[in-house]
Structure formats: C-alpha cells, structure tokens
Scaffold this motif. Structure first.
Motif, PDB file in Angstrom:
ATOM      1  N   GLY A 105       0.783  -1.224   0.000  1.00  6.97           N
ATOM      2  CA  GLY A 105       0.000   0.000   0.000  1.00  6.97           C
ATOM      3  C   GLY A 105       0.815   1.273   0.000  1.00  6.97           C
ATOM      4  O   GLY A 105       0.276   2.353   0.269  1.00  6.97           O
ATOM      5  N   GLY A 106       2.103   1.170  -0.321  1.00 11.14           N
ATOM      6  CA  GLY A 106       2.975   2.341  -0.266  1.00 11.14           C
ATOM      7  C   GLY A 106       3.215   3.009  -1.595  1.00 11.14           C
ATOM      8  O   GLY A 106       4.229   3.685  -1.774  1.00 11.14           O
ATOM      9  N   ASP A 107       2.279   2.873  -2.551  1.00 12.17           N
ATOM     10  CA  ASP A 107       2.454   3.477  -3.881  1.00 12.17           C
ATOM     11  C   ASP A 107       2.701   4.977  -3.802  1.00 12.17           C
ATOM     12  O   ASP A 107       3.625   5.501  -4.443  1.00 12.17           O
ATOM     13  N   ALA A 108       1.875   5.680  -3.071  1.00 10.49           N
ATOM     14  CA  ALA A 108       1.963   7.140  -3.019  1.00 10.49           C
ATOM     15  C   ALA A 108       3.296   7.592  -2.441  1.00 10.49           C
ATOM     16  O   ALA A 108       3.908   8.549  -2.927  1.00 10.49           O
ATOM     17  N   ILE A 109       3.751   6.912  -1.404  1.00 12.42           N
ATOM     18  CA  ILE A 109       5.024   7.275  -0.772  1.00 12.42           C
ATOM     19  C   ILE A 109       6.179   7.074  -1.749  1.00 12.42           C
ATOM     20  O   ILE A 109       7.043   7.949  -1.900  1.00 12.42           O
ATOM     21  N   ALA A 110       6.206   5.929  -2.428  1.00  8.96           N
ATOM     22  CA  ALA A 110       7.273   5.654  -3.388  1.00  8.96           C
ATOM     23  C   ALA A 110       7.229   6.644  -4.549  1.00  8.96           C
ATOM     24  O   ALA A 110       8.262   7.191  -4.959  1.00  8.96           O
ATOM     25  N   ASP A 111       6.043   6.904  -5.078  1.00  5.25           N
ATOM     26  CA  ASP A 111       5.910   7.821  -6.212  1.00  5.25           C
ATOM     27  C   ASP A 111       6.300   9.244  -5.835  1.00  5.25           C
ATOM     28  O   ASP A 111       6.958   9.945  -6.624  1.00  5.25           O
TER      29      ASP A 111
END
Length: 270
Positions: A105-111
């Motif tokens: 669920g860490g897509d936003a953080i990575a992006d």
C-alpha cells in the motif's frame, strides 16, 4: 517456517530483478576516421585525409551539441522523470523492496519520493552547461585522439574525470535546496519508515538474512540505510547528464541527419 521461506523467496526474486535492471549508455565507436583497411589494398575514406586538428574540432563540436541536448532536455519539465534512460529510481535499499512497499500500500510514498528526487535533478541541470562546455574547450588534441580511438564510453570517462568534482560543487547546493522545497527528506524518511513498519515486520528478517547468505545474495536484502539522499540524487543527476551526452554523440557519429553542421558532416559523414 514455510511461510518465511516463501516470503523470503519473493523478496529475493524481486530484489534480484531490480539489482540487475541495468541500462546501456551508448553503442558506437567512430570507425570512419583514420580508417585502417583490413585488406591488402591501400584504401582510405575522405575522412581519413582530414587533419588531426579538424577531426579534433569535429569531436568537440559533437560533444558541445551533446551538452546542449542533455541540458535542454533534462532541464525541461519532468526532464529526468519522463526519461527512462536517466530517471532517478528509489535509493538502493528502498529499490530492493519497492515491489513489496507498493504491494503493502505504499504506492503514493514511493511515487512522491521518486518524483521529488527527479524534480530536484531537473532544476539543477541548466546550471551544468558552463562546466561541461569548459571541459570541452580545454580538451587537448591528445585527449580528442584518445576519445576517438578509445572505447565507446571514452568521452563519458573524459567528462567524469574532468567535470565530476566541479559539477558536484555547483549542483549539490541547488539539489539540496530543491529537495527541501519538495520535501525529499520527508518522503525518504516516510519510505524507510513504511518499509520497517509494514514490510519488515511481516517476516522474520533474521531468517531471511540467513537464507540469503546460503545463496550468496544477502547483499540484496533491503535494510535501513544511512546513505546521504542529497549525495545520491546529485550523483544520479550527473550520471544522467553523461548518459545523454553520450547518446547524442553516438547519434552524430552514426546518423547523417544528426550531423547538422558542415564540420560535423566533414568529420563524421561518409
């Protein structure tokens, strides 16, 4: 126990796929200048009749075109982010776990981290032209001959030797300032924290490390890092510049359409 091994295998597979996702810089070496025939006949091309100074001037012009190409493209909006050749990825420790971070669920953080790092590099790119062009103008005839006769990355190595320190001194403060504006450190800490709290706690990391050592790939296991994020972005930004210059130089060497001046046509044309 079986669950740990399965998860460990997933991590190792994902890690290795990122570890070996390497790109090439350039592909061509000039073979039309000072061409030595491999046959017994004494054959030459028009280019082999050019003086050394003319050939050197042609190479310098090609490299200057490459610098302009690199700086203008990388300094444009999303110049690094939208260019797969130079896009700055997550730092090593996070890149190894990127797939797991996203699955958790860490897509936003990575992006957000990737975007902010690349934006910082883009802002710094226009400031590099003076240093790169200065190195070209200082290039000796021997330097030019060594590049033309050398490996395909000879020009890149010349820039690395003669400009890297100066480039770092110039663009690192710009990158640091931009990273503060874009909250890169914040996203970096968030990504590290997300990994520790949401991925690292899902598995027995000691068991994974032991299994990895047995296979000789323990260096690919994600871990927390004390790597300087500003140094990482600075080095990646400079490497991107070199790659773009090398790409344009290779195009000029091999593609008549890219030989946009009479000198380039004279030196690199058939």
């Amino acid at each position: 126990m079986k669950k740990s091994v399965i998860v460990a295998s997933l991590i190792l597979t994902t890690s290795l796929s990122f570890a070996f996702d390497l790109g090439s810089i350039t592909k061509t070496v000039l073979d039309t200048v000072n061409n030595n025939s491999t046959t017994t006949q004494n054959t030459t091309t028009t280019n082999s009749k050019l003086s050394d100074s003319t050939v050197s001037s042609g190479l310098k012009e090609a490299l200057k075109v490459g610098v302009n190409y690199a700086v203008s493209n990388l300094g444009a909006n999303n110049g690094y982010l939208n260019n797969s050749l130079v896009k700055i990825p997550l730092p090593g420790n996070l890149a190894k776990a990127e797939s797991l971070i996203r699955k958790a669920g860490g897509d936003a953080i990575a992006d957000n981290l990737i975007t902010s790092m690349n934006n910082a590099a883009t802002k710094a790119a226009p400031q590099t032209a003076e240093i790169l062009v200065g190195a070209i103008e200082k290039m000796s005839l021997a330097d030019a001959q060594n590049i033309l006769a050398g490996d395909k990355d000879a020009a890149t190595n010349y820039f690395k030797t003669n400009t890297t320190d100066s480039l770092k001194k110039m663009i690192k403060p710009i990158i640091q300032e931009t990273m503060q504006e874009n909250q890169v450190a914040k996203y970096y800490d968030m990504a590290n924290g997300f990994y520790k709290n949401n991925v690292g706690n899902l598995v027995d990391t000691s068991a994974i490390s032991g299994l990895a050592k047995n296979f000789g790939v323990d260096s690919y296991i994600p871990s927390s890092s004390d790597e300087s994020i500003d140094d990482y972005v600075t080095n990646q930004a400079i490497d991107g510049l070199f790659k773009m210059i090398a790409t344009k130089e290779a195009e000029i060497r091999s593609n008549p359409v890219a030989q946009t001046s009479s000198l380039l046509q004279k030196v690199f044309g058939n």
